[in-house]
Write a protein that holds these residues in place. Structure first.
Motif, short mmCIF file in Angstrom:
data_model
loop_
_atom_site.label_atom_id
_atom_site.label_comp_id
_atom_site.label_asym_id
_atom_site.label_seq_id
_atom_site.Cartn_x
_atom_site.Cartn_y
_atom_site.Cartn_z
N VAL A 1 17.60 54.31 39.70
CA VAL A 1 17.21 55.50 38.94
C VAL A 1 15.89 56.01 39.51
O VAL A 1 14.97 55.23 39.74
CB VAL A 1 17.04 55.19 37.44
CG1 VAL A 1 16.66 56.45 36.66
CG2 VAL A 1 18.29 54.57 36.85
N GLU B 1 16.99 65.84 41.52
CA GLU B 1 18.41 65.52 41.73
C GLU B 1 18.79 65.63 43.20
O GLU B 1 19.58 64.83 43.70
CB GLU B 1 19.28 66.41 40.86
CG GLU B 1 19.18 66.04 39.38
CD GLU B 1 19.97 66.94 38.46
OE1 GLU B 1 20.43 68.03 38.91
OE2 GLU B 1 20.12 66.57 37.28
N GLU C 1 20.98 57.93 39.82
CA GLU C 1 20.62 58.78 38.69
C GLU C 1 19.19 59.28 38.87
O GLU C 1 18.34 58.57 39.40
CB GLU C 1 20.72 57.94 37.41
CG GLU C 1 20.38 58.60 36.14
CD GLU C 1 20.44 57.63 34.95
OE1 GLU C 1 19.95 58.04 33.89
OE2 GLU C 1 20.94 56.50 35.08
#
Length: 177
Positions: free
Chosen positions: A62, A73, A83
């Motif tokens: 993450v 992103e 993520e």
């Protein structure tokens, strides 16, 4: 020079811009002049480091970042990170870490960072790792400090530590036998 909210507070109409990175809008005499886009380039070897973590058995990665959603992103996709949680203030990073730890009970959660804003998250993670070129606060808060800024050291250290633990257990078994 400032963010979109500052432009609004000053009564300056600045167009919405969809660009990766951090945007600083520029105005002069109450008139919008343009914007400056500031973006981070991924650290050298970051993609290889993520791949190395996968080979070492890390099941989920993450990215916690203060960057805008589009930028965070895009970086996560580029590096192969599972993520991205974006637009986080330092306190929000701690909340995100706590959320991740609750989502993955029984799993060890590690955090790698190098900035002053990373210090609270480094302290809260099961294993906090700071890069040696980072801020003093991050280095003080971390469990592990790498004396390099090369993130490829992270999966290498994981491999070495597992190998060391295996050898230590073998020695214990042989000593008892």
């Amino acid at each position: 020079v400032g963010g979109r909210r500052l432009m609004e507070q000053c009564g300056v109409e600045a167009p919405a811009v969809e660009a990766a990175g951090t945007l600083s809008y520029v105005e002069a005499d109450g008139k919008y002049m343009g914007y400056v886009r500031i973006g981070d380039a991924p650290k050298a070897h970051a993609k290889e480091a993520i791949q190395g973590l996968r080979r070492a058995g890390v099941s989920h990665t993450v990215l916690l970042t203060g960057d805008r959603k589009a930028s965070g992103e895009a970086l996560a996709r580029e590096l192969g990170i599972d993520e991205a949680r974006c637009e986080l203030l330092p306190g929000d990073k701690v909340t995100a870490l706590e959320s991740i730890m609750k989502e993955r009970p029984g799993q060890v959660v590690g955090y790698v960072g190098d900035g002053i804003n990373d210090a609270p998250v480094l302290a809260g993670a099961d294993v906090g790792a700071a890069m040696g070129s980072g801020a003093d606060a991050a280095i003080e808060a971390a469990d592990v400090v790498f004396m390099t800024s090369d993130v490829a050291a992270v999966p290498q250290a994981l491999r070495i530590s597992r190998q060391t633990a295996r050898i230590a257990w073998q020695n214990v078994v042989f000593a008892l036998a």
